[in-house]
Write a protein that holds these residues in place. Sequence first.
Motif, short mmCIF file in Angstrom:
data_model
loop_
_atom_site.label_atom_id
_atom_site.label_comp_id
_atom_site.label_asym_id
_atom_site.label_seq_id
_atom_site.Cartn_x
_atom_site.Cartn_y
_atom_site.Cartn_z
N THR A 1 0.83 -1.21 0.00
CA THR A 1 0.00 0.00 0.00
C THR A 1 0.86 1.25 0.00
OG1 THR A 1 -1.69 -1.20 1.24
CG2 THR A 1 -1.85 1.18 1.23
N ARG A 2 1.94 1.22 0.76
CA ARG A 2 2.84 2.38 0.78
C ARG A 2 3.49 2.59 -0.58
NH1 ARG A 2 5.62 0.72 6.56
NH2 ARG A 2 3.89 1.40 7.91
N SER B 1 2.98 5.82 -3.37
CA SER B 1 4.08 6.57 -4.00
C SER B 1 4.13 6.33 -5.51
CB SER B 1 5.41 6.19 -3.35
OG SER B 1 5.68 4.81 -3.53
N ARG B 2 3.01 5.79 -6.07
CA ARG B 2 2.86 5.57 -7.53
C ARG B 2 3.83 4.52 -8.05
NH1 ARG B 2 -0.35 9.44 -9.68
NH2 ARG B 2 0.33 8.94 -11.80
N MET C 1 -6.01 -4.41 -8.39
CA MET C 1 -6.11 -2.96 -8.32
C MET C 1 -4.80 -2.31 -8.76
SD MET C 1 -6.88 -0.54 -5.00
CE MET C 1 -5.31 -0.98 -4.26
N ALA C 2 -3.67 -2.88 -8.32
CA ALA C 2 -2.37 -2.32 -8.72
C ALA C 2 -2.18 -2.42 -10.23
CB ALA C 2 -1.25 -3.05 -7.99
N TYR C 3 -2.62 -3.57 -10.79
CA TYR C 3 -2.50 -3.74 -12.25
C TYR C 3 -3.39 -2.74 -12.98
CZ TYR C 3 -2.96 -5.83 -16.88
OH TYR C 3 -3.00 -6.03 -18.24
#
Length: 502
Positions: free
Chosen positions: A237-238, A242-243, A267-269
């Motif tokens: 999550t951190r 930080s993109r 979600m990250a993908y």
Amino acid sequence: MRVRLFYKIFALALFSVVVSISVMLLTVGYFGYFNFQDYLVKSKIHELSWLTDKLGEYYKENGSFEAIRLSAEERMPFSEPLGMKPFGKGDGGNRRPDMFPGGVADGRIRPLKEKDYEPFGRLKEDMLTADGKLNVMAFVHFRHFIMLQDADKKIVIGVGNVNEFHFISIISDGATVGYLGIRKPPKMTQPMAAEFVREQVEITLVSAVIIIAITGLLTWFFTKRLLAPVPPLIIATRKLASRDFSVEIRDMSNDELGDLAANFRKMAYDLSMYEQKQNRWISDISHELRTPLSVLLGNIEAMQDGVRNINSDSLNILHVEVSRLIKLVNELHEMTMVDSDNMRFSFGSVQICRIAEDAVELYRSRAEEFGFQIRTMIHNGETKVRGDVYRLRQVFINLIENALRHSKSPGVIFISCSEQNGSVLVTVEDTGPGVPEKSLGMLFDRLYRADISRSRETGGSGLGLAICKYIVEKHNGTIRAVCGSMGGLRIEIELPAEGENE
């Protein structure tokens, strides 16, 4: 103060165990005490089964318990009427010395001692004569411990409140002829009984301590395993904040936390794909804006320097570029309304095929100028849908413009509108070169272009089809792209007929 989730879950689990065991201890102590009291009473009842049998035989021989009652009235102290509680210390002066025979069979007389109040200690010895007959005079001696009632529950002999006795029936010839009452132990004063309960409580306490210790260790172990996926999620999550979309979370469990990790990866993908599309969109929009602005600036500077004359041709060039800018800005504005779901619609009963035909006629002359033929097969029926005329016309215009923009000239654009199975099917098909099959599913994604360079040359922003999809879905319809039979792309729109839509 910040407390880690691990300690919260561990404390909650351990607290639940401690509370459960405490309730169990209280329950065992409470019911153990009273159950043991009941056990003492029931054991005495079992021991006195011989007495109820003897009383039944006595009743059968004498027809009543009257002789026992008369004997009791003659021999009981005047201070102890039937059914009343006895006096305490100091009542000995009212007793006749022959009232308390300790051993009736031998005729000796002695006062009651404390041990005689031990329930039923000498009952069988004193109640039976040498030949096994019932000694009715012995009832006076045990009047504090047993109570005899007749069939009408009138007291024959006995001292005390009837609620302090547990009664069992006396049966003679199959009928209930009386009741024998056995005094309930008032409290657990017997050393053996008290010791028994104390030992049971001690055993339960030791067991509870052992259970709590084992449960604490197991809770600690399983809580750590349960929360094992959480630290990697916190780190991911951190990174995501930080993109950094290159986070990797491996599957650690097959439960809700595992689902959370899988959804986090997705979600990250998706965010990574969205950022790529956004960067590409910014690049495309910058290019789309730069091209007409450069043309405008170049022509205006040429006119200012006298290189180009200010005439209808030069003004037409400026007009085309300005129109291109306006179209792009309008599409961007409509895309913001799509994102916020604030696009306005005015629904009514409309003839969908007539709207498609009007859009065709609007572009027929322009298509011929670019070397395209527009062929139609439009149903002339009165089929209606529930829709917005302006938005549906916008969809058909976008599709026709898209076909003109991305097809090679000369070519054919085929448009059909027909009713089938309670719905209306509208198709727009061109003669190619078409779109690779792997790209068909992404054509309606915003900013997507199957051929980036060619799309830029023809002026496409990559927003038109995404807007069309949004409008069609707001009409409860579907839109899809397939490879056409003429070698190009076919867009199919299916809308429910008005009767079906209601």
